[in-house]
Design a protein around this motif. Sequence first.
Motif, PDB file in Angstrom:
ATOM      1  N   ARG A 328       8.167  10.297 -16.269  1.00 55.12           N
ATOM      2  CA  ARG A 328       9.097  10.449 -17.388  1.00 55.12           C
ATOM      3  C   ARG A 328       9.339   9.070 -18.004  1.00 55.12           C
ATOM      4  O   ARG A 328       8.535   8.164 -17.837  1.00 55.12           O
ATOM      5  N   LEU A 377       6.937  14.292 -23.042  1.00 51.58           N
ATOM      6  CA  LEU A 377       8.061  15.106 -22.596  1.00 51.58           C
ATOM      7  C   LEU A 377       8.177  16.385 -23.410  1.00 51.58           C
ATOM      8  O   LEU A 377       8.133  16.356 -24.639  1.00 51.58           O
ATOM      9  N   GLU A 379      10.055  20.557 -23.109  1.00 47.97           N
ATOM     10  CA  GLU A 379      11.395  21.161 -23.053  1.00 47.97           C
ATOM     11  C   GLU A 379      12.077  20.792 -21.730  1.00 47.97           C
ATOM     12  O   GLU A 379      11.406  20.550 -20.731  1.00 47.97           O
ATOM     13  N   PRO A 380      13.413  20.778 -21.711  1.00 46.61           N
ATOM     14  CA  PRO A 380      14.125  20.492 -20.459  1.00 46.61           C
ATOM     15  C   PRO A 380      13.790  21.515 -19.364  1.00 46.61           C
ATOM     16  O   PRO A 380      13.611  22.697 -19.654  1.00 46.61           O
ATOM     17  N   ARG A 386      13.843  16.561 -19.490  1.00 45.32           N
ATOM     18  CA  ARG A 386      12.688  17.092 -20.196  1.00 45.32           C
ATOM     19  C   ARG A 386      11.455  17.048 -19.309  1.00 45.32           C
ATOM     20  O   ARG A 386      11.172  16.051 -18.653  1.00 45.32           O
TER      21      ARG A 386
END
Lengths: 497, 283
Positions: A328, A377, A379-380, A386
Amino acid sequence: MESTTENKKPKRTIKTIAKTKTPIPEQKPEVRVTNFSEVSLGYTEDQALAEAARCIHCKKPTCIAGCPVEINIPAFIKAVEERRYREAYEIIKQDNILPAICGRVCPQESQCELTCVVGHKLESVGIGRLERFVGDMALKEGWAEVKEEIKPSGHKAAMIGSGPASITCAVDLARAGVDVTIFEALHTAGGVLKYGIPEFRLPKALIDRELRMLQKLDVKVVTNAIIGRLYTIPQMMQEMGFETVFIAVGAGYPNFMNIPGEGYNGIFSANEYLTRVNLMAGYEHPTNDTPVGMGKNVAVIGSGNTAMDACRVSLRMGAENVYCVYRRTRKESPARAEELEHAIEEGVQFHWLTAPISIIGDDNGWVKAMECIRMELGEPDSSGRRRPIPKEGTEFLFEVDTVVYAIGTSANPIIAQTTPGLEVNKWGYIKVDEETQMTSLPGVFAGGDIVTGGATVILAMGAGRVASRAMLKHMGIAPPPRPPRPELGRVSKKLKK
Amino acid sequence: MSKIIKREQYSPVTYMWELEAPEIAKAAMPGHFVIIRHGKGGERIPLTIADFDRTRGTITLVIQAVGKTTMELMDLEQGEDLDDLVGPLGSGRHIEARRKVVCVAGGLGVAPVYPQLRAYKEAGARTISIVGFRSKNLMFWLDRFESQSDELLITTDDGSHGTKGFVTTALKQVLEREQDIDEVLAIGPAVMMKACAEMTRPREIHTVVSLNPIMVDGTGMCGGCRVTVGGKMVFACVDGPEFDGHAVDFDELLLRAKRFEREEQESLERLKQEKPHVCRIGL
């Protein structure tokens, strides 16, 4: 004279105090990467006084609610400000017996300093730095060495593991007159404080001094005792006379990624790497017998506090290049802000949005490269962060000779396997009642990382505190009265998140 | 702390300790191991329990001086205390009734095989033991093996005692002769265990091996002892150290054993300079 000046002083408000925290002296980055001495040197008395004077003593303080063990923060800061240091220590000690440790390793920015009222407008009060100042002074002056008067209750309890959760629980129980024994599997007490956190963040000698407090409370510490193998929990309760048992063995079962090439030499779990360096003092090899066996180009996978520790240890072990590889971005990185900043200052090279897909070895079975892919990244996901998605066609090779996995830990299965009826969740972590920390077995409690998964020292201590109260109740002992504390302000829901 | 109540030297490089450890003796099962550590800056060394006596409250370890620490430990005398002893570690083995088993022990592997051999015997199996050493002067515990074996075959690499050759030479003969073997236990150097597992594979005889990968804590914390068994990564300290020999990736195990070759060599060189007496054992 003094009092007249004070009377004339304008009332202290958010408008009259210094806007930023009093800076804390640190070793310069270029110097500290060559040694294992502490990075942060701690406040001098003048600095501590200056910082204490930034607390505006809110009518309804919100800092206390931000602390998992609810230290009476405004009261101890006031005592510091008035140079009543001994009193400041006594105030902290009521709730936290390890101030020198917590002042160093707590993520204050997401706890007390996050909920500090001053912090809404300016830089929050440096609560952690002040706590450390008081803790260090207590150690220096020997205040922690005072034997406390305790009336034995005739009850007996056992702690499994000697990390922060157990220590907190043990002290609370001992103060209530319980005969407490701590069982530790390793050859020295302290748990993750000893094997996990490097010397330059938390000196080992300091831990040992802080732990002397246990002796003063007649808490017995049995090292080299692995519960589940040497004794089982049913045996402890039926044959050894322990009415309650607190399981706080940490999570400490390292995760790997299950990608090709993980068996090559030069690949470590962060647990192994840090244990070799910290617990076994491998940085002193060959004077010490335990080797570390690292190379010159190190990739650390992950970006939590453990990853930062592994990166910074690598620099000090003489690595030429240290890469932190995280799938991330910096924003999602779970490391404490201070640890990340320290790592950047020291020259760790960050590769955000990057994930390894395989490890490549040479003919002799040693790592020579790591194949990575860039991420983006999406969608969460369920964690609210994310979700990283691989970008096809961006594969590339990283030439490294050492790879350290710092991607978290799972539950050690030994206790669960040897304790019939002990319920665990699908990841193997022990299920507890949130109010009491009691497990599915009456009298058996659990807390810390073995319940939550890898978390922080202070959260483990908070769990130890909650468990101790429930354990006292279970044994029919009234908990000792708590000293009066101020009315607590409400922490906004946004911050609580 | 644990007292060395009895110490014997079996060969220039092999020695035996009987340690006072009543609690460990009480909990020990065949296949369990312990970790020892001694002195300031001492490393943690895993050793399989070679014997345990619940009435005497002792466990027995047989140690081979192969590196700095195990050479230095050779200086500890009977009556002295070992600083740290932790165990029992590993999953241990509940040995069930078998009709006929072959126990193969190579060199120091004699020690960890012994408690399992005894358990097989106690469970009523007919036991055939194959014990191999490099040479006659390194042999130990033949008497103990004799007492628990219906048949005992001895091999030496140089032919100074018993059959000349390796344990596999004897195992081959036994496999040809015996058609009803339920289980083979093979403990010794990794190459030996690999060779034994290869010999029993065509006949699909269940073959148990005991692995000794490098580890630090021995409790599942470091993951240094990870081995691939049946294509899956497992930790020898918690899931083993006994595994199905036909499923173990021995090649990986052999490579991983070399992780600290360079550092170990450096430590030995240093020891030779500091304490020349310890190293006069012709390694």
